[in-house]
Design an enzyme around this catalytic site. Structure first.
Site, PDB file in Angstrom:
ATOM      1  N   CYS A 271       0.724  -1.373  -0.030  1.00  0.00           N
ATOM      2  CA  CYS A 271       0.025   0.045  -0.127  1.00  0.00           C
ATOM      3  C   CYS A 271       0.906   1.196  -0.030  1.00  0.00           C
ATOM      4  O   CYS A 271       0.331   2.458  -0.308  1.00  0.00           O
ATOM      5  CB  CYS A 271      -0.727   0.118   1.108  1.00  0.00           C
ATOM      6  SG  CYS A 271      -2.072  -1.326   1.317  1.00  0.00           S
TER       7      CYS A 271
ATOM      8  N   HIS B 247      -3.617   7.314   2.041  1.00  0.00           N
ATOM      9  CA  HIS B 247      -3.626   5.877   1.657  1.00  0.00           C
ATOM     10  C   HIS B 247      -5.000   5.775   2.095  1.00  0.00           C
ATOM     11  O   HIS B 247      -5.247   6.002   3.401  1.00  0.00           O
ATOM     12  CB  HIS B 247      -2.817   4.779   2.148  1.00  0.00           C
ATOM     13  CG  HIS B 247      -3.140   3.531   1.872  1.00  0.00           C
ATOM     14  ND1 HIS B 247      -3.597   3.312   0.619  1.00  0.00           N
ATOM     15  CD2 HIS B 247      -3.006   2.573   2.637  1.00  0.00           C
ATOM     16  CE1 HIS B 247      -3.984   1.778   0.902  1.00  0.00           C
ATOM     17  NE2 HIS B 247      -3.727   1.731   2.017  1.00  0.00           N
TER      18      HIS B 247
ATOM     19  N   ASN C 212     -10.089  -0.066  -0.271  1.00  0.00           N
ATOM     20  CA  ASN C 212      -8.607   0.040  -0.122  1.00  0.00           C
ATOM     21  C   ASN C 212      -8.029  -0.327  -1.401  1.00  0.00           C
ATOM     22  O   ASN C 212      -8.243  -1.635  -1.990  1.00  0.00           O
ATOM     23  CB  ASN C 212      -8.094  -0.728   1.088  1.00  0.00           C
ATOM     24  CG  ASN C 212      -6.397  -0.698   0.952  1.00  0.00           C
ATOM     25  OD1 ASN C 212      -5.901  -0.017   0.329  1.00  0.00           O
ATOM     26  ND2 ASN C 212      -6.189  -1.144   2.254  1.00  0.00           N
TER      27      ASN C 212
END
Ligand code: ACO
Length: 341
Positions: A131, A268, A298
């Site tokens: 990520c 993020h 996500n």
């Protein structure tokens, strides 16, 4: 432009010392798969509910890739959108740096697949930092630009997590979505101070001892052992709050900026509770924090450029404003990028 190559790189890019090379965010673009999957649809397949997912994560829906929406396909669409936004010709692309944990193949890299689709020259490679991949890729691109090695870099995050999820595991399958985002960086100049436009700083970290709290248990390209995402959610949550707070403080200190100087937080997009926590620490009102996790879930390395693209194209983020990006992901890896648009 030639004088750019003769300039010495700014140490850390922040000291005041005459004219320095800066990486400017010339264009931003994104791509989301057409198919939207709501929480209610997931609740029909696994033992979960819309209320549980919303309450614990803020997620309401996610985009899921169709077979033709591969990592390379989505990355190419996002790259084209970023180049168009910058008004850049493909001949300006000297390098493509692509962050992904879900490439279509082990090799060649997705970056060179995109290069071929675009008809670009130069070179390209992929970055694996889960990520945090986009922040890592942005940092590498900035370093290459500031040394004078290249002038135009496409930085892309593209992910198809739907292909590595265990769709029977309610603890993970509700959290992720697919998509791609890209920025086109162009070399420019500044005076080496925080008043410059472009990337002001990047900070990267990793702690491999935490590798087992978030990982994929198989191998790319192994149909017999495709690999699924495995996560200790609570542990990841705990580290995310601590590490991201540290990295935000680090970015502000390195640039000698107060919290109040931040116009936008583009974090993020893992979980609304983590995002809200960092926003509160920065003293930023919610309307200064870009949130897409509710609609995108996500999307790992794609989440920051997708969020950036949305807030840029709807006119929220404007030229001259300061944007702080931060991410944490499997590795553990984490980091930040501070940019004046
Ligand atoms: N629906 C319903 N119940 C669920 C679901 C679900 N989808 N998933 C888990 N549960 C249940 C669990 O089985 C458990 O039940 P039990 O009490 O009977 O055992 C209960 O809910 C609580 O489970 P926890 O895992 O403790 O729930 P928690 O409040 O920690 O929330 C979550 C889980 C949302 C994953 C949270 O820990 C989190 O967000 N962690 C961060 C992880 C993350 O964001 N990862 C993304 C990748 S890393 C990154 O991008 C930063």
């Amino acid at each position: 432009m030639d004088e750019l190559l003769a300039l010495a790189p700014a140490p850390g890019g922040t000291a005041s010392q005459g004219i320095v090379v800066r990486s400017k965010l010339a264009g931003i673009g994104g791509y989301l798969p057409e198919r939207v999957v709501t929480n209610a649809e997931l609740a029909a397949k696994v033992d979960t509910s819309d209320a549980w997912i919303r309450e614990r994560t803020g997620i309401q829906q996610r985009h899921i890739a169709a077979p033709h929406e591969t990592c390379a396909f989505m990355a190419t669409q996002a790259a084209r959108a970023a180049l168009a936004d910058a008004g850049a010709d493909v001949s300006e692309v000297d390098a493509i740096i692509l962050a992904t944990a879900t490439p279509d193949q082990a090799f060649p890299s997705t970056a060179v697949r995109v290069q071929a689709e675009l008809g670009a020259g130069g070179f390209g490679f992929d970055i694996s930092a889960a990520c945090s991949g986009f922040v890592y890729a942005l940092s590498m691109a900035d370093s290459l630009i500031r040394t004078g090695a290249v002038r135009g870099v496409l930085v892309i995050g593209s992910e198809v997590y739907s292909r590595i999820l265990d769709w029977t595991d309610r603890g993970t399958c509700v959290l992720f979505g697919d998509g791609a985002g890209a920025v086109f960086l162009r070399a420019g100049t500044g005076d080496g101070t925080g008043a410059d436009t472009g990337i002001l700083s990047t900070h990267l970290h990793a702690d491999g001892r935490m590798g087992d709290i978030l990982y994929v248990d198989g191998a790319v390209g192994r149909p017999d052992r495709p690999g699924h995402l495995v996560m200790q959610g609570r542990e990841v949550f705990r580290h995310a709050v601590t590490r991201l707070s540290e990295t935000v403080a680090e970015a502000l200190e390195a640039n000698n900026l107060p919290q109040s100087a931040i116009d936008w937080l583009v974090p993020h997009q893992a979980n609304l509770r983590i995002i809200d926590g960092i926003g509160r620490k920065l003293g930023l009102p919610p309307e200064r924090v870009v949130v897409t996790v509710d609609r995108h879930a996500n999307t790992s390395a794609a989440s920051i450029p997708l969020a950036l693209s949305e807030a840029w194209h709807d006119g929220r983020i404007r030229r001259g404003q300061i944007v702080l990006m931060e991410a944490l992901g499997g590795g553990l890896t984490w980091g930040s990028a501070l940019v004046r648009m």
